[in-house]
Design an enzyme around this catalytic site. Structure first.
Site, PDB file in Angstrom:
ATOM      1  CB  SER A  59       2.451   2.716   7.368  1.00 51.25           C
ATOM      2  OG  SER A  59       3.198   1.915   8.231  1.00 51.25           O
TER       3      SER A  59
HETATM    4  N1  SAH Z   1       2.214  -1.569  11.178  1.00 57.00           N
HETATM    5  C1  SAH Z   1       2.236  -0.363  11.962  1.00 57.00           C
HETATM    6  C2  SAH Z   1       3.485   0.460  11.704  1.00 57.00           C
HETATM    7  C3  SAH Z   1       4.026   0.945  12.990  1.00 57.00           C
HETATM    8  S1  SAH Z   1       5.636   1.595  12.992  1.00 57.00           S
HETATM    9  C4  SAH Z   1       0.960   0.445  11.775  1.00 57.00           C
HETATM   10  O1  SAH Z   1       0.149   0.129  10.889  1.00 57.00           O
HETATM   11  O2  SAH Z   1       0.728   1.366  12.552  1.00 57.00           O
HETATM   12  C5  SAH Z   1       6.628   0.175  13.314  1.00 57.00           C
HETATM   13  C6  SAH Z   1       6.442  -0.526  14.631  1.00 57.00           C
HETATM   14  O3  SAH Z   1       7.385  -1.602  14.667  1.00 57.00           O
HETATM   15  C7  SAH Z   1       6.712   0.318  15.875  1.00 57.00           C
HETATM   16  O4  SAH Z   1       5.616   0.282  16.720  1.00 57.00           O
HETATM   17  C8  SAH Z   1       7.937  -0.357  16.506  1.00 57.00           C
HETATM   18  O5  SAH Z   1       7.930  -0.318  17.919  1.00 57.00           O
HETATM   19  C9  SAH Z   1       7.811  -1.775  16.000  1.00 57.00           C
HETATM   20  N2  SAH Z   1       9.057  -2.560  16.002  1.00 57.00           N
HETATM   21  C10 SAH Z   1      10.303  -2.158  15.636  1.00 57.00           C
HETATM   22  N3  SAH Z   1      11.181  -3.167  15.754  1.00 57.00           N
HETATM   23  C11 SAH Z   1      10.476  -4.252  16.201  1.00 57.00           C
HETATM   24  C12 SAH Z   1      10.824  -5.594  16.538  1.00 57.00           C
HETATM   25  N4  SAH Z   1      12.076  -6.040  16.436  1.00 57.00           N
HETATM   26  N5  SAH Z   1       9.858  -6.432  16.978  1.00 57.00           N
HETATM   27  C13 SAH Z   1       8.561  -5.992  17.086  1.00 57.00           C
HETATM   28  N6  SAH Z   1       8.166  -4.724  16.811  1.00 57.00           N
HETATM   29  C14 SAH Z   1       9.123  -3.868  16.365  1.00 57.00           C
END
Ligand code: SAH
Length: 208
Positions: A59
């Site tokens: 993000s």
């Molecule tokens: N907090 C992260 C943001 C990553 S993007 C950072 O700081 O880098 C969002 C992430 O959420 C992705 O890796 C995606 O695979 C995950 N995601 C999406 N739906 C999800 C779910 N239902 N359960 C767990 N992870 C999920």
């Protein structure tokens, strides 16, 4: 060189309205360059989202700061994050909370973020590979829950996973937009408030 960029980023976050000094100092302490691949290392302190593996994103620092500020994390808090991704948001939270539990549905990202947590010696992060939408049953209750993937619906069940005065922050899909929403449990009622427009990858079901 990275240090100069880091200071510039902190100033930019301040100018964008991030006022919580604990949040700003946590962002200053976490080396964002360790959470991105070599290709993007020299952009690590630009205020932009960057690609990580499996077509996901780390993000934008402003959004990490804003969500962390809205979450109002205290030193004794137990926090749940849904969507570990690179592990960056989790690392920022780990400096402010007692313990952070984080769930990721993509195995490769779960493993690579764990390696970074180990390398940087975070001792208060616990992670698992799962679909995070049902929360983390064994660890209920949480003081705070953060979703870092855009959700179309909020499963009401999750509100029973936070204590009274608990907070959930989540990017919600509304029409063709995504909006950060903060839910607060007060006297067992849920009060919600909308904040910034954001752009997250989708919250998906199941694991891959
Ligand atoms: N907090 C992260 C943001 C990553 S993007 C950072 O700081 O880098 C969002 C992430 O959420 C992705 O890796 C995606 O695979 C995950 N995601 C999406 N739906 C999800 C779910 N239902 N359960 C767990 N992870 C999920």
């Amino acid at each position: 060189m990275l240090d100069v960029r880091k200071i510039r980023l902190i100033l930019e976050l301040r100018e964008s309205g991030i006022t919580n000094s604990k949040v700003l100092s946590a962002i200053e302490k976490i080396p964002r360059e360790k959470f991105v691949s070599d290709t993007f290392r020299n952009q690590a302190y630009e205020n932009i989202a960057l690609p990580i593996e499996n077509n996901q994103t780390i993000s934008q620092p402003y959004v990490v700061a804003r969500m962390t500020e809205l979450l109002d994390v205290k030193k004794n808090h137990k926090v749940l994050e849904i969507g570990t991704g690179s592990g960056y948001q989790c690392a920022v939270l780990s400096l402010l909370a007692r313990r952070v539990y984080t769930i990721e549905r993509i195995k490769n990202l779960h493993e690579s973020s764990n390696k970074i947590f180990e390398k940087l010696k975070f001792t208060n992060i616990v992670s698992k590979y799962d679909d995070g939408n049902n929360g983390w049953a064994e660890q209920i209750p949480f003081d705070r829950i953060i979703f870092t993937a855009a959700s179309k619906i909020m499963n009401n069940e999750i509100f029973s996973h936070i204590d009274n005065d608990g907070i959930i922050v989540c990017p919600m899909v509304k029409k063709n937009k995504q909006i950060l929403i903060k839910y607060k449990k007060k006297n067992n009622k849920i009060i919600s408030k909308e904040y910034d427009d954001v752009l997250f990858v989708p919250n998906l079901q199941g694991v891959v």
